[in-house]
Design a protein around this motif. Structure first.
Motif, PDB file in Angstrom:
ATOM      1  N   CYS A 142      -1.349  -1.055  -4.167  1.00  0.00           N
ATOM      2  CA  CYS A 142      -2.437  -0.092  -4.082  1.00  0.00           C
ATOM      3  C   CYS A 142      -1.882   1.309  -3.892  1.00  0.00           C
ATOM      4  O   CYS A 142      -0.924   1.501  -3.134  1.00  0.00           O
ATOM      5  N   ASP A 178     -12.427   3.885  -7.819  1.00  0.00           N
ATOM      6  CA  ASP A 178     -12.431   4.211  -6.386  1.00  0.00           C
ATOM      7  C   ASP A 178     -13.698   4.945  -5.983  1.00  0.00           C
ATOM      8  O   ASP A 178     -13.737   5.611  -4.961  1.00  0.00           O
ATOM      9  N   VAL A 211      -3.112   4.599  -2.139  1.00  0.00           N
ATOM     10  CA  VAL A 211      -4.081   4.885  -1.089  1.00  0.00           C
ATOM     11  C   VAL A 211      -4.076   6.383  -0.822  1.00  0.00           C
ATOM     12  O   VAL A 211      -3.012   6.967  -0.562  1.00  0.00           O
ATOM     13  N   SER A 212      -5.242   7.014  -0.887  1.00  0.00           N
ATOM     14  CA  SER A 212      -5.355   8.450  -0.600  1.00  0.00           C
ATOM     15  C   SER A 212      -5.125   8.712   0.873  1.00  0.00           C
ATOM     16  O   SER A 212      -5.686   8.027   1.722  1.00  0.00           O
ATOM     17  N   VAL A 213      -4.291   9.726   1.146  1.00  0.00           N
ATOM     18  CA  VAL A 213      -4.076  10.126   2.547  1.00  0.00           C
ATOM     19  C   VAL A 213      -4.590  11.526   2.776  1.00  0.00           C
ATOM     20  O   VAL A 213      -4.771  12.292   1.885  1.00  0.00           O
ATOM     21  N   ASP A 265       0.957   5.278   0.060  1.00  0.00           N
ATOM     22  CA  ASP A 265       0.160   6.468   0.355  1.00  0.00           C
ATOM     23  C   ASP A 265       0.484   7.587  -0.624  1.00  0.00           C
ATOM     24  O   ASP A 265       1.665   7.840  -0.907  1.00  0.00           O
ATOM     25  N   ARG A 307     -13.850   5.320  -2.000  1.00  0.00           N
ATOM     26  CA  ARG A 307     -13.206   4.082  -1.544  1.00  0.00           C
ATOM     27  C   ARG A 307     -11.809   4.359  -1.012  1.00  0.00           C
ATOM     28  O   ARG A 307     -11.334   3.666  -0.121  1.00  0.00           O
ATOM     29  N   GLY A 308     -11.111   5.328  -1.586  1.00  0.00           N
ATOM     30  CA  GLY A 308      -9.818   5.735  -1.054  1.00  0.00           C
ATOM     31  C   GLY A 308      -8.609   4.971  -1.553  1.00  0.00           C
ATOM     32  O   GLY A 308      -7.499   5.258  -1.140  1.00  0.00           O
ATOM     33  N   PHE A 309      -8.767   4.009  -2.438  1.00  0.00           N
ATOM     34  CA  PHE A 309      -7.611   3.295  -2.979  1.00  0.00           C
ATOM     35  C   PHE A 309      -7.901   2.790  -4.384  1.00  0.00           C
ATOM     36  O   PHE A 309      -9.053   2.632  -4.780  1.00  0.00           O
ATOM     37  N   ARG A 310      -6.821   2.554  -5.124  1.00  0.00           N
ATOM     38  CA  ARG A 310      -6.881   1.952  -6.455  1.00  0.00           C
ATOM     39  C   ARG A 310      -5.819   0.857  -6.514  1.00  0.00           C
ATOM     40  O   ARG A 310      -4.765   0.985  -5.904  1.00  0.00           O
ATOM     41  N   MET A 333      -4.274  11.562  -5.879  1.00  0.00           N
ATOM     42  CA  MET A 333      -4.554  10.292  -6.541  1.00  0.00           C
ATOM     43  C   MET A 333      -4.471  10.392  -8.060  1.00  0.00           C
ATOM     44  O   MET A 333      -3.905   9.523  -8.714  1.00  0.00           O
ATOM     45  N   ASP A 389       0.872  -1.176   0.000  1.00  0.00           N
ATOM     46  CA  ASP A 389       0.000   0.000   0.000  1.00  0.00           C
ATOM     47  C   ASP A 389       0.906   1.222   0.000  1.00  0.00           C
ATOM     48  O   ASP A 389       1.743   1.370   0.897  1.00  0.00           O
TER      49      ASP A 389
END
Length: 126
Positions: A122, A103, A124-126, A80, A108-111, A84, A78
């Protein structure tokens, strides 16, 4: 409290230098190899002290995502990211393959992507 510390994460792949450079382009750091092993093991020393290693595995069958049988993903990273859309464009330009990039408009916050050797990872949006 644990009694060990994580030294590195090793990733099997057919082309260790190529995959190390792919991850270095995303994560930064310095790619190093041991000249004595003919490029079979490449290290990526990341900012902050973490290390990823890439080990030659000529007959590697990359995992298929998503699957729950014998050919499951086995491991994924994952990563961060703050932007995105920008990260998406950059990983595609580096050679990543999209696996599941819906997403739900960011909800959803991830691809999910595959690296050039086929390992899922992945953003992942932070």
């Amino acid at each position: 409290m644990g009694f060990a510390t994580l030294g590195l994460t090793a990733i099997d792949c057919p082309e260790p230098r190529r995959l190390a450079e792919f991850y270095a382009a995303m994560l930064g750091g310095e790619v190093k190899d041991d000249q004595s092993d003919d490029g079979r093991w490449i290290d990526l020393y990341l900012p902050g002290g973490q290390r990823l290693a890439f080990q030659k595995a000529s007959g590697l069958r990359p995992p298929e995502w998503p699957r729950s049988d014998h050919n499951s993903q086995q491991l994924h990273l994952d990563l961060d990211v703050e932007d995105m859309e920008s990260a998406h464009e950059q990983v595609l330009a580096l050679g990543a393959r999209p696996l599941d990039v819906d997403d739900d408009g960011g909800k959803r916050g991830f691809r999910v992507y595959a690296d050039p050797a086929g390992h899922p990872f992945c953003l992942v949006s932070v």
